[in-house]
Design a protein around this motif. Structure first.
Motif, PDB file in Angstrom:
ATOM      1  N   TRP A 171      28.055  43.693  67.323  1.00 27.29           N
ATOM      2  CA  TRP A 171      28.210  44.766  68.301  1.00 27.29           C
ATOM      3  C   TRP A 171      26.852  45.392  68.649  1.00 27.29           C
ATOM      4  CZ3 TRP A 171      31.709  46.532  71.616  1.00 27.29           C
ATOM      5  CH2 TRP A 171      31.583  47.828  72.130  1.00 27.29           C
ATOM      6  N   GLN A 172      25.999  45.551  67.656  1.00 22.22           N
ATOM      7  CA  GLN A 172      24.696  46.163  67.873  1.00 22.22           C
ATOM      8  C   GLN A 172      23.702  45.203  68.521  1.00 22.22           C
ATOM      9  OE1 GLN A 172      24.045  49.358  67.462  1.00 22.22           O
ATOM     10  NE2 GLN A 172      26.056  49.812  66.599  1.00 22.22           N
ATOM     11  N   GLN A 202      25.454  42.624  72.568  1.00 22.09           N
ATOM     12  CA  GLN A 202      26.375  43.341  73.429  1.00 22.09           C
ATOM     13  C   GLN A 202      26.919  42.464  74.558  1.00 22.09           C
ATOM     14  OE1 GLN A 202      27.850  46.495  74.405  1.00 22.09           O
ATOM     15  NE2 GLN A 202      27.949  46.615  72.174  1.00 22.09           N
ATOM     16  N   ASN A 218      28.681  44.142  77.471  1.00 20.27           N
ATOM     17  CA  ASN A 218      27.685  45.220  77.492  1.00 20.27           C
ATOM     18  C   ASN A 218      28.339  46.597  77.573  1.00 20.27           C
ATOM     19  OD1 ASN A 218      25.254  43.582  77.409  1.00 20.27           O
ATOM     20  ND2 ASN A 218      25.878  42.886  79.448  1.00 20.27           N
ATOM     21  N   GLN A 219      29.276  46.811  76.651  1.00 20.19           N
ATOM     22  CA  GLN A 219      29.976  48.096  76.579  1.00 20.19           C
ATOM     23  C   GLN A 219      29.072  49.172  75.981  1.00 20.19           C
ATOM     24  OE1 GLN A 219      33.642  48.383  77.614  1.00 20.19           O
ATOM     25  NE2 GLN A 219      32.349  46.939  78.716  1.00 20.19           N
ATOM     26  N   GLN A 220      29.333  50.384  76.360  1.00 21.19           N
ATOM     27  CA  GLN A 220      28.604  51.515  75.799  1.00 21.19           C
ATOM     28  C   GLN A 220      29.272  51.951  74.497  1.00 21.19           C
ATOM     29  OE1 GLN A 220      25.717  52.580  77.294  1.00 21.19           O
ATOM     30  NE2 GLN A 220      26.110  50.819  78.622  1.00 21.19           N
TER      31      GLN A 220
END
Length: 318
Positions: free
Chosen positions: A63-64, A67, A72-74
């Motif tokens: 996730w880190q 992305q 490419n979620q916030q």
């Protein structure tokens, strides 16, 4: 890109049992396993990738660092967590905070969740909601231990589905196995625990003040708008579409073709067997198999005789 298959993370619980072995054939580390954290990036139990170029990597690390796999979620944390729970005994009666309260007091997300009943013994019940009309009445009924009067009990059977938003008093009863989709949080406030003691003889901690603070009063009616889309003998049942997650049941009887609706999709096989065909490759599916379909898999097909519970990030997360 390949689907990301997950290694189970098992959690020992005072109310756990051995059904995750007898039903799903998992190799369990003890006879008191209550939870399989099937897809998780929460620090209390992080999933490991089983296959492909990311084999051996942790989901929180992906996730880190990648992305692109998730559109490419916030957000600092992977927002969803999928569990299989085996209630060999009654769970505590509990309630979870919303994001605002949890971030302020616990430093993590709140916990809205939902349950798909994988199996339930005859007569099995859950506690779902309460009867108090005001917060003062709620506090008084808890103080006076008027549990039978306070808690709503609901009979359950295999295939039932329940939405449990933050603020809902709830408890899973003995003899129930569920697939739980939730926000990635491990904050639980116990209202009542049947006066049980832990393995050291101590009564387990309750969180009465926090419980009264966060419980929705009066209890909310969580009406579901369930719909079904047929595809031959197979079908897609839509249970929920919320700001936190969307949840579906994929019923596979022969074949079921699906396409991406969100930046990524999570799925767990709760019954049966078959195969997943994605990006020209085939993958075996058995009971308990959990996987993520990353962003660049646009279409996939399921074949066999199987039930899967699938989820994806809700509208506010896309």
């Amino acid at each position: 890109m390949q689907p990301l298959f997950m290694e189970p993370v098992f959690q020992e619980k005072i109310w756990g049992g051995n059904s995750l072995h007898t039903v799903f054939d998992f190799d369990l580390p003890s006879e008191k396993i209550g939870e399989d954290w099937a897809i998780s990036a929460h620090p209390h139990g992080v999933s490991t990738i089983q296959n492909g170029p990311f084999k051996g990597k942790k989901l929180d690390q992906l996730w880190q660092e990648h992305q692109e796999l998730f559109g490419n979620q916030q957000g600092d944390v992977f927002p969803l967590l999928v569990k299989i729970l085996d209630a060999a005994d009654d769970l505590s009666v509990q309630v979870h905070p919303d994001d605002s309260y949890a971030l302020k007091h616990e430093g993590e997300l709140g916990k809205t969740e939902c349950w798909y009943i994988i199996d339930a013994k005859p007569g099995a019940q859950i506690i779902y909601g309460h009867t108090a009309k005001t917060r003062e009445e709620l506090a008084q009924m808890i103080q006076e231990a008027r549990w039978d009067e306070l808690f709503n009990k609901v009979n359950v059977k295999k295939g039932d589905f329940f939405y449990v938003p933050s603020g809902t008093i709830h408890g899973i009863g003995e003899g129930i196995m569920i697939l739980e989709t939730q926000q990635s949080s491990d904050t639980t406030y116990r209202v009542y625990d049947y006066d049980r003691k832990d393995d050291r003889g101590n009564t387990r901690e309750l969180h009465i003040e926090q419980s009264v603070d966060v419980t929705s009063v009066p209890a909310r009616a969580n009406t579901l708008n369930i719909s079904e889309t047929k595809q031959g003998k197979s079908s897609v049942i839509t249970y929920l579409q919320t700001e936190f997650f969307n949840v579906y049941e994929w019923q596979v009887h022969g074949a079921l073709k699906l396409k991406k609706q969100a930046p990524y999709t999570l799925a767990t096989v709760t019954d049966g067997y078959g195969k997943l065909i994605a990006a020209g490759e085939e993958y075996e599916l058995t009971m308990g198999t959990s996987f993520i379909l990353p962003n660049d898999i646009e279409r996939w097909e399921l074949q066999g005789e199987a039930t899967l519970i699938a989820s994806e990030p809700g509208k506010s997360l896309k």
